[in-house]
Design an enzyme around this catalytic site. Structure first.
Site, short mmCIF file in Angstrom:
data_model
loop_
_atom_site.label_atom_id
_atom_site.label_comp_id
_atom_site.label_asym_id
_atom_site.label_seq_id
_atom_site.Cartn_x
_atom_site.Cartn_y
_atom_site.Cartn_z
N GLY A 1 85.80 71.85 57.77
CA GLY A 1 86.82 72.15 56.76
C GLY A 1 86.21 73.09 55.75
O GLY A 1 85.66 74.12 56.12
N GLU A 2 86.25 72.70 54.51
CA GLU A 2 85.68 73.52 53.44
C GLU A 2 84.82 72.59 52.57
O GLU A 2 85.35 71.71 51.90
CB GLU A 2 86.81 74.19 52.65
CG GLU A 2 86.35 75.03 51.49
CD GLU A 2 85.23 76.00 51.87
OE1 GLU A 2 85.39 76.76 52.84
OE2 GLU A 2 84.20 75.97 51.19
N SER A 3 83.51 72.81 52.64
CA SER A 3 82.60 71.85 52.01
C SER A 3 82.75 71.81 50.49
O SER A 3 82.53 70.76 49.87
CB SER A 3 81.15 72.16 52.40
OG SER A 3 80.79 73.47 52.00
N CYS B 1 80.00 71.30 61.16
CA CYS B 1 80.28 72.49 60.35
C CYS B 1 80.26 72.16 58.85
O CYS B 1 79.18 71.92 58.32
CB CYS B 1 81.58 73.13 60.81
SG CYS B 1 81.68 74.86 60.33
N ARG C 1 75.29 78.05 53.99
CA ARG C 1 76.74 78.11 54.20
C ARG C 1 77.15 79.50 54.68
O ARG C 1 76.57 80.51 54.26
CB ARG C 1 77.50 77.82 52.91
CG ARG C 1 77.42 76.38 52.46
CD ARG C 1 78.30 76.16 51.25
NE ARG C 1 79.68 76.51 51.51
CZ ARG C 1 80.44 77.25 50.70
NH1 ARG C 1 79.95 77.73 49.59
NH2 ARG C 1 81.69 77.49 51.02
N ILE D 1 83.11 78.49 63.36
CA ILE D 1 84.14 79.00 62.45
C ILE D 1 83.54 79.09 61.04
O ILE D 1 83.31 78.07 60.41
CB ILE D 1 85.38 78.09 62.45
CG1 ILE D 1 85.93 77.91 63.87
CG2 ILE D 1 86.46 78.65 61.51
CD1 ILE D 1 86.98 76.83 64.00
N ARG D 2 83.27 80.29 60.60
CA ARG D 2 82.58 80.47 59.31
C ARG D 2 81.44 79.44 59.18
O ARG D 2 81.34 78.69 58.21
CB ARG D 2 83.55 80.37 58.13
CG ARG D 2 84.66 81.43 58.22
CD ARG D 2 85.23 81.87 56.87
NE ARG D 2 85.42 80.76 55.96
CZ ARG D 2 84.88 80.70 54.73
NH1 ARG D 2 84.14 81.66 54.28
NH2 ARG D 2 85.14 79.67 53.97
N HIS E 1 81.99 73.07 66.42
CA HIS E 1 83.10 72.10 66.42
C HIS E 1 83.41 71.59 67.83
O HIS E 1 84.35 72.08 68.46
CB HIS E 1 84.38 72.79 65.93
CG HIS E 1 84.41 73.16 64.50
ND1 HIS E 1 84.94 72.35 63.53
CD2 HIS E 1 84.00 74.27 63.86
CE1 HIS E 1 84.87 72.94 62.36
NE2 HIS E 1 84.30 74.11 62.52
N GLU F 1 84.95 69.03 68.63
CA GLU F 1 86.27 68.37 68.62
C GLU F 1 87.39 69.34 68.96
O GLU F 1 88.52 68.92 69.22
CB GLU F 1 86.52 67.71 67.25
CG GLU F 1 86.86 68.64 66.10
CD GLU F 1 85.66 69.37 65.50
OE1 GLU F 1 84.55 69.29 66.06
OE2 GLU F 1 85.84 70.03 64.47
N1 LIG Z 1 84.58 75.44 59.87
C1 LIG Z 1 83.99 74.99 58.79
O1 LIG Z 1 83.84 73.79 58.59
C2 LIG Z 1 83.59 76.03 57.80
C3 LIG Z 1 82.65 75.55 56.74
C4 LIG Z 1 82.84 76.35 55.47
N2 LIG Z 1 82.40 77.71 55.64
C5 LIG Z 1 82.12 75.67 54.32
O2 LIG Z 1 81.26 76.23 53.70
O3 LIG Z 1 82.43 74.55 54.02
#
Ligand SMILES: NC(=O)CC[C@H](N)C(=O)O
Length: 196
Positions: free
Chosen positions: A49-51, A81, A110, A139-140, A175, A177
């Site tokens: 997700g987004e940390s 991630c 990150r 993903i990022r 990921h 999942e």
């Molecule tokens: N797919 C992801 O979980 C991306 C992580 C996101 N770039 C972060 O810094 O949280």
């Protein structure tokens, strides 16, 4: 332990996909948002997700210290991630006020792969996973910049560490999942089953 109960931290991120993957790997899976829901779990997944958001929501929901305690309790935790970022002891390119649960003596950068390539997929050989490489969806994604002596590197991609285990804590940059291949979740469920 026959069927372990594994929570998926549901503050933010791709919770549903982990619930499906854990169920496919023969665990009882359920979303958790509140400290009291951690009590009877045998293990926990911290999703992607987004940390920065996950960190903020953990503070708002009073989950930060309970989750630090959970990791210290020795029960298995798997971070994917953003979840890998959350189980790192130290971060690079983090927001100044960003908190982690910690658990792995590693420095995680990150969005490390982001500069070259926002998102990509690649075959990744991972120690402990039988049957050939796993399909890594990045993903990022972060990578692990360095690890302490207690952390075992389980996979590298393009020279960078992308999967690590330290005792009860497993973390991947990618990921599993999202792939329909449940071998990494099965590996984690096995960690939960064999945890003392
Ligand atoms: N797919 C992801 O979980 C991306 C992580 C996101 N770039 C972060 O810094 O949280």
């Amino acid at each position: 332990m026959t069927t372990p109960t594994i929570g998926v931290l549901a503050l933010q991120g791709d919770v549903r996909e982990h619930l499906v993957a854990l169920a496919a790997a023969d665990a009882l899976a359920r979303p958790v948002r509140r400290p009291e829901e951690l009590a009877d779990l045998d293990g926990l997944v911290v999703p992607g997700g987004e940390s920065t958001t996950m960190s903020k929501l953990a503070v708002v929901f009073g989950m930060l210290e309970p989750l630090r305690d959970f990791v210290r309790s020795g029960r298995p935790v798997y971070g994917t991630c953003a979840g890998m970022i959350m189980v790192a002891d130290k971060l690079l390119d983090a927001r100044a006020d960003q908190e982690t649960f910690g658990g792995v003596d590693m420095i995680v950068r990150r969005n490390a792969f982001g500069r070259q390539n926002e998102s990509f997929e690649a075959a990744v050989d991972m120690t402990g996973i039988p049957g050939g490489p796993v399909h890594g969806v990045f993903i990022r994604a972060p990578w692990v910049e360095s690890t302490g002596a207690a952390a075992e590197v389980l996979a590298r991609y393009d020279g960078h560490t992308v999967a690590v285990r330290q005792g009860n804590v497993l973390a991947t940059s990618f990921h599993p999942e999202l792939t329909g291949d449940h071998r990494v979740h099965a590996f984690f469920v096995d960690m939960v089953r064999t945890a003392v």
